[in-house]
Every structure is written in structure tokens, then in C-alpha cells.
Design an enzyme around this catalytic site. Sequence first.
Site, PDB file in Angstrom:
ATOM      1  N   HIS A   1     -15.235  14.667 -29.064  1.00  0.00           N
ATOM      2  CA  HIS A   1     -16.062  15.582 -29.851  1.00  0.00           C
ATOM      3  C   HIS A   1     -15.888  15.389 -31.354  1.00  0.00           C
ATOM      4  O   HIS A   1     -16.789  15.727 -32.127  1.00  0.00           O
ATOM      5  CB  HIS A   1     -15.752  17.019 -29.452  1.00  0.00           C
ATOM      6  CG  HIS A   1     -16.003  17.290 -28.002  1.00  0.00           C
ATOM      7  ND1 HIS A   1     -15.151  16.845 -27.009  1.00  0.00           N
ATOM      8  CD2 HIS A   1     -17.023  17.936 -27.376  1.00  0.00           C
ATOM      9  CE1 HIS A   1     -15.638  17.206 -25.839  1.00  0.00           C
ATOM     10  NE2 HIS A   1     -16.760  17.872 -26.019  1.00  0.00           N
TER      11      HIS A   1
ATOM     12  N   GLU B   1     -21.858  27.191 -22.995  1.00  0.00           N
ATOM     13  CA  GLU B   1     -20.675  26.631 -22.340  1.00  0.00           C
ATOM     14  C   GLU B   1     -20.090  27.596 -21.308  1.00  0.00           C
ATOM     15  O   GLU B   1     -19.436  27.168 -20.349  1.00  0.00           O
ATOM     16  CB  GLU B   1     -19.609  26.282 -23.381  1.00  0.00           C
ATOM     17  CG  GLU B   1     -20.025  25.211 -24.375  1.00  0.00           C
ATOM     18  CD  GLU B   1     -20.366  23.877 -23.717  1.00  0.00           C
ATOM     19  OE1 GLU B   1     -19.844  23.605 -22.616  1.00  0.00           O
ATOM     20  OE2 GLU B   1     -21.163  23.124 -24.294  1.00  0.00           O
TER      21      GLU B   1
ATOM     22  N   HIS C   1     -25.242  24.737 -17.349  1.00  0.00           N
ATOM     23  CA  HIS C   1     -26.141  24.364 -18.449  1.00  0.00           C
ATOM     24  C   HIS C   1     -27.565  24.170 -17.926  1.00  0.00           C
ATOM     25  O   HIS C   1     -28.539  24.643 -18.527  1.00  0.00           O
ATOM     26  CB  HIS C   1     -25.681  23.052 -19.084  1.00  0.00           C
ATOM     27  CG  HIS C   1     -24.438  23.149 -19.903  1.00  0.00           C
ATOM     28  ND1 HIS C   1     -24.290  24.043 -20.934  1.00  0.00           N
ATOM     29  CD2 HIS C   1     -23.286  22.428 -19.865  1.00  0.00           C
ATOM     30  CE1 HIS C   1     -23.093  23.877 -21.498  1.00  0.00           C
ATOM     31  NE2 HIS C   1     -22.469  22.913 -20.856  1.00  0.00           N
TER      32      HIS C   1
ATOM     33  N   HIS D   1     -19.810  23.568 -13.949  1.00  0.00           N
ATOM     34  CA  HIS D   1     -19.972  23.792 -15.388  1.00  0.00           C
ATOM     35  C   HIS D   1     -21.289  23.189 -15.875  1.00  0.00           C
ATOM     36  O   HIS D   1     -22.092  23.855 -16.538  1.00  0.00           O
ATOM     37  CB  HIS D   1     -18.798  23.172 -16.141  1.00  0.00           C
ATOM     38  CG  HIS D   1     -18.945  23.207 -17.626  1.00  0.00           C
ATOM     39  ND1 HIS D   1     -18.447  24.221 -18.418  1.00  0.00           N
ATOM     40  CD2 HIS D   1     -19.549  22.344 -18.488  1.00  0.00           C
ATOM     41  CE1 HIS D   1     -18.749  23.992 -19.681  1.00  0.00           C
ATOM     42  NE2 HIS D   1     -19.407  22.857 -19.752  1.00  0.00           N
ATOM     43  N   GLU D   2     -21.512  21.910 -15.557  1.00  0.00           N
ATOM     44  CA  GLU D   2     -22.728  21.238 -16.027  1.00  0.00           C
ATOM     45  C   GLU D   2     -23.982  21.850 -15.405  1.00  0.00           C
ATOM     46  O   GLU D   2     -25.018  21.979 -16.064  1.00  0.00           O
ATOM     47  CB  GLU D   2     -22.654  19.739 -15.718  1.00  0.00           C
ATOM     48  CG  GLU D   2     -21.521  19.000 -16.419  1.00  0.00           C
ATOM     49  CD  GLU D   2     -21.567  19.122 -17.935  1.00  0.00           C
ATOM     50  OE1 GLU D   2     -22.660  19.302 -18.506  1.00  0.00           O
ATOM     51  OE2 GLU D   2     -20.495  19.040 -18.550  1.00  0.00           O
TER      52      GLU D   2
ATOM     53  N   TYR E   1     -16.314  26.183 -27.404  1.00  0.00           N
ATOM     54  CA  TYR E   1     -15.479  26.166 -26.202  1.00  0.00           C
ATOM     55  C   TYR E   1     -14.429  27.282 -26.249  1.00  0.00           C
ATOM     56  O   TYR E   1     -14.126  27.895 -25.221  1.00  0.00           O
ATOM     57  CB  TYR E   1     -14.819  24.801 -26.034  1.00  0.00           C
ATOM     58  CG  TYR E   1     -15.824  23.684 -25.889  1.00  0.00           C
ATOM     59  CD1 TYR E   1     -16.606  23.578 -24.749  1.00  0.00           C
ATOM     60  CD2 TYR E   1     -16.014  22.745 -26.902  1.00  0.00           C
ATOM     61  CE1 TYR E   1     -17.554  22.566 -24.616  1.00  0.00           C
ATOM     62  CE2 TYR E   1     -16.947  21.735 -26.781  1.00  0.00           C
ATOM     63  CZ  TYR E   1     -17.721  21.639 -25.643  1.00  0.00           C
ATOM     64  OH  TYR E   1     -18.652  20.647 -25.512  1.00  0.00           O
TER      65      TYR E   1
ATOM     66  N   HIS F   1     -18.509  10.736 -20.695  1.00  0.00           N
ATOM     67  CA  HIS F   1     -18.278  12.158 -20.945  1.00  0.00           C
ATOM     68  C   HIS F   1     -19.421  12.966 -20.338  1.00  0.00           C
ATOM     69  O   HIS F   1     -20.586  12.762 -20.664  1.00  0.00           O
ATOM     70  CB  HIS F   1     -18.172  12.414 -22.440  1.00  0.00           C
ATOM     71  CG  HIS F   1     -17.638  13.767 -22.765  1.00  0.00           C
ATOM     72  ND1 HIS F   1     -16.302  14.023 -22.950  1.00  0.00           N
ATOM     73  CD2 HIS F   1     -18.267  14.955 -22.896  1.00  0.00           C
ATOM     74  CE1 HIS F   1     -16.127  15.304 -23.203  1.00  0.00           C
ATOM     75  NE2 HIS F   1     -17.301  15.887 -23.180  1.00  0.00           N
ATOM     76  N   ALA F   2     -19.093  13.891 -19.447  1.00  0.00           N
ATOM     77  CA  ALA F   2     -20.112  14.645 -18.719  1.00  0.00           C
ATOM     78  C   ALA F   2     -20.985  15.463 -19.664  1.00  0.00           C
ATOM     79  O   ALA F   2     -20.489  16.087 -20.595  1.00  0.00           O
ATOM     80  CB  ALA F   2     -19.445  15.567 -17.690  1.00  0.00           C
TER      81      ALA F   2
END
Length: 652
Positions: free
Chosen positions: A549, A447, A423, A419-420, A559, A389-390
Site C-alpha cells: 500500500h 473495507e 466489496h 472480505h472481497e 483499515y 494482492h487481492a
Amino acid sequence: MARGCCWRNTSVVFFLGIVCLLLGPAKGKFTPVDISPLERYQLDETKLTSAEYFRSWLTNVYNPVGQKMAQSVEEAYWDYDTNITAANEAATIESSQASANLTRLVAKIAAKFDLSKSEDTQMKKAQREGKELGDASLDPAELTELVKIVNGMESVYSTATICFDPNADANEVSLEDPTNCEESKKLPLDPDLINFMKNSTWDAKKRQYVWKAWRDVSGKKVRKDYIRYIQLKNKAAKLTGYNDNGQYWRSEYTDENAGYTDSDFLKDLDDLWLQIKPLYGEMHAYVRRKLINKLPHEHLSPTGPIPGHLIGDMFSQEWTSMLDFTQLFPAKPLLDVTDEMKRQNYTVDKMFHLSEQFQNELGLKPMPETFWKKSLFVKPKDGREVVCHASAWDFYRTGDVRIKMCTEVNMDDLITIHHEMGHIQYFLQYADQMMVFRGGANSGFHEAVGDTLALSVKTPKHLSWLGLLKNNKNDRESDLNYMFSTALDKIAFLPFAYIMDRYRYDVFSGKIGTNELNSGWWNYALEYQGIIPAVPRTEDDFDPGAKYHIDADVEYMRYFISFVIQFQFHKALCDASGHAGPLYQCDINQSKKAGELLSSMLSLGGSQPWPVAMEKITGSRVMDAAPLLEFFQPMTDYLKAENRKNGDVAGW
């Protein structure tokens, strides 16, 4: 896009609870941290009502110890997530006990201060949160039990496999025992089962088998542990001063100093969903009609819900894999550049460097050298079990930020990378804040950042600029196709994101009892998503536990919030960039003004309440779905007309 990618944050050892547990072979070792400087420090009792004195204590006394503890804890969990072994699990347990000891000590010290008459709301918030123990309020034996339960559930999820040959005849698959075969014939969720659900030819029997088998080997296996998890999380929340763990989770979004209560937050969530619901209903009705046409032997009701295995995603949360037969104007090319990426010999490294380039050209911070050396970009081939999971990681050392992701060369993963990397950019922007503020304004903000950037990257304009989309034309049909492909990702996800925690709020409060964990989930899925299970379910099953999750103790309302506010951020950045035209056509590529505006918010970290951070970038202090609805308005009008023409009515 892989939905629900996460970031791990232990920024404040005040807040060091069990959150999103996230190169090279792991050592199975936790490095102890000396917390005696906090114990030895003598507070000046004449200054315990001074916010400035509390700030000085945080900066000069707590900060060095808290930073070292966060570093050590991160390393232990990184080792575990990149090499799931008993030794590495033991190190995470040791790290959790150590951080809990520090949290208890900090809470004891913070409680000595009385800032009730201070006008420094920033320090009042920090002190209040500093007194909250969270999971650390449990006794050592219970805390160890909780860590083992979460690690165990996460391990079940990460290592589960099922017997399945995607190329076998549909009559050869059996719903009875999905684990009775040779190891070589077993497939994991990521990437094999995910790819099957995305890319299969919609053989309903095979899809039904995979849907059920995955839940048998994952969620069903953790049901008993999850009931105990509920008990322990609620006990910790009550010891911290909350009614249950749901209220404790929601406290991140409330602000007692501003009079923004738990009830206010819940009402705001309801109001946001009511704004979005009509659009989702029109899209659901349109997709249902396309499924009826594609799968006539499945006898789908034109006014009913859709069985989950027919959606094209293991969790019915992302509908983009149905684009090839739902696209509004099928004569136009699909907006998926995966084949072109492969034709141009894209590599995983190139995908990450593209994302960095996009950020750099906005004037944002470059990735440090350590990022490229220590991140895990592809699934190891040395036999290690890893959590694929990323996730993005902040190690609280200068330049030490990392991503863990089992990346493949495709468009979905290119967007996930943005997306990552969002962060990571947030980590870098607030790195100069004191430890207590090294976090997002709230988890939804964290997020939203990368997804905001990805809204530009996914535009036909930007993909053409990259040379990945050939012969693009900005005509009405192409524009509507683009909006619809985006809606299959963004709008389809919103009710799923909403029920993930609405369900858990009810589980933690007892409204949904432990004897109805599965039926309670499906009641929500039916009401909000219009989705039903692929096969009959019972209370022997635990289908929510098939989702990462749920197992990994990760709050999920972030999210839902992020999918709303990212459109608010996008609109604000587009305005700053000087964009003229429809919102859905905006690409902020190379706009230094947009980058400056984004940085001004990111650099605040958690130092201000989230409404202040929201105002910094958007000019408003409230969450609002209006920019989202503006983005999709032309598509909404088209869907309404098409549904009326076909006699389809939104709802089920």
C-alpha cells in the site's frame, strides 16, 4: 487473512486520482472517451445557484461521460495488474491523462455554480468535491511522472524475488546478496515467502534472512522514487487547497457542512487507539512470554519489544500463525479448518460460491454471471507477471464486477474471499446511485463490510454448520481459544494499521524528513506496536516501501477504521437477527432481518455523509471501539490474570 486487501474506485471522475491500482492476456490499449458533450453543454446562468439544477447537470450531462471514462480507466488498469508489461503501463498512463483532462473540465464547470446558500448538503458536498482536482492539478508531464513512479514502485513490489531454499540448512543462507542465484531458486513474496513466515519452524536465522532480503529487493529499491512521489503528491494537494497530501487524504472523513474538521478526525483516531491500547498491551505481553519460552536462545527481554522476524508475518501485522504455540488452552484443537477443507476436496470455485451462498441467504444480491466469467481467482500459469494482492473491481457496467486474487485452498483465503465479496456486494447495492455517489460512505465502510460478514463465518458455530469443524463444544476454554485466535488477527493488526498513515501524515507534512524516512517508521513501530527490526537499519533502507500500500499510493487509515466499525456493524446486525448471548458467539447466518438492515446502509453508497450511514445501521453517528472491547472482554480478563500470574506487565 491477507490484510489490506483493497478495492479500486474511480466512481467519480471528479475524484479520478491515482488510487488503488488494480483475464486473459491484456491488450495494452486505452479506449478514448469523448468528453465534448460536457464542453458543448450550455449552462443556464440564471440557475447556477440552484442545487436541483446542479443535480440535473450531474445526472443528465456528467453521468454518461463520467461512467464511460470510469469504465475505460478500469479496463486499462485491470489489464496492467493482470499482465505487467510496458505496453499495459503505457495504457494506464494514457488513461490517467484522459481522466485528468475530464477532471479538470468538470472542476471548471462545477466552479461556476454557487450553492453556498443552498440547504441541500448532498449537492453542496458533491460540488465542493467536484471542484477539487487532486492529482489532476499537476501539469501533464508531472502527472505522467507520478503515474510512472507509482506503477514502477508497484511493479518492484509485485515482481521482486529472493534466493531462498526453505529446506536448506540455516548456515547456508547469506544476508549479503539475496539475488545472486539461478532464477529457478528465487521465490516471490506471494505465496512462497508469506507461507514460509507463517509456517516455518521458527528457525530464527532463516526468518531473519527472509525478513531482511525481502526489504532489500523491495523497499530499498523504491526509496528514491518515493521521495519524488512525496513531492508530487504534496504539490497536487496544495494546488487543490490542502496543506499537504495527508490532509487531502483525511478530507474524505471530514465534513465542513457538519463542522467536523480535520482536527476532530485526528482526535477521534487518537481516542479510538486509546480505547484499544490496553487490550493490545495485554496480548503483546502474553505473546512475548510465549516467544521467550519457545526461543530461549534469542534472549528476548520480558519487558521489551519483539523483533519483527519472530512474529510469523512479514510485516508484523497479523499474528495468527503463532497460534499453535500461543493458544490459551493448547489441549483443545486449533481453530483452523484448512486440513478439513483439503480433506473434503474444496476448490477455489467452491470457496467463492460458499461466500455467495452466505450473502444470498441473508437476502443480499447474487453475483452476476459476468463476475464468474471475468474475475481472476488463481495465479495464471502462462508466464504473466500479475499483482497478486487481492482486490475487488467495479467496472460501472451492469453486472460487471470482478475480483483479482491468487487464491489457495486454506482458511485464510476463505476469509479473504468473504472480505472481497463484501466489496462486490457494496458495488451491487449502490449501482443505482448516480456516478458521484457510487462509492462507500467512506473507504473504512467499504473495507468493513466483508469483514463484518466474516465475523460470523469464522465462528465455531458457523464452521460446524458448514461441516468443516468437527465435534465443536461451546465450553469456556473453547470460547476463549476462539476469541484469542480472532484477536491475533484483529487486535494485532490495529496498531499496524494506525501507524501506516500516522507515519505518512508526518512524512507528507514534513515532520518526518526525507533524511529520516526509515528511522521515522521504526520509531512509530516501536511506540505503537512494540516491534523492532530484525537487524540494524539505516537510512539507505526504506522498510515501509516493502509494503504494497505504500508503493501503490493507497490510503491506509481506512483499515484501522474498518477494524473498529466492523464490530459496531456486527453488533447491530446481531441485534437485528435476534441473537441472544455473548457477542463473540453471534452468527447472522440466514437472517433476512440482518440482511435488510445491512442493505439499507449499503444502498446509500456515498450519497450521505458517513455519520448518517453509520446511524442507519447502528443507531449512532460516531465511531466507537466499545463493541470491539465487548467482543473480547472475557479474553481480556483472562489475559490480565495470566500476565499477573507470570509476572508480565503490558508495555515495552
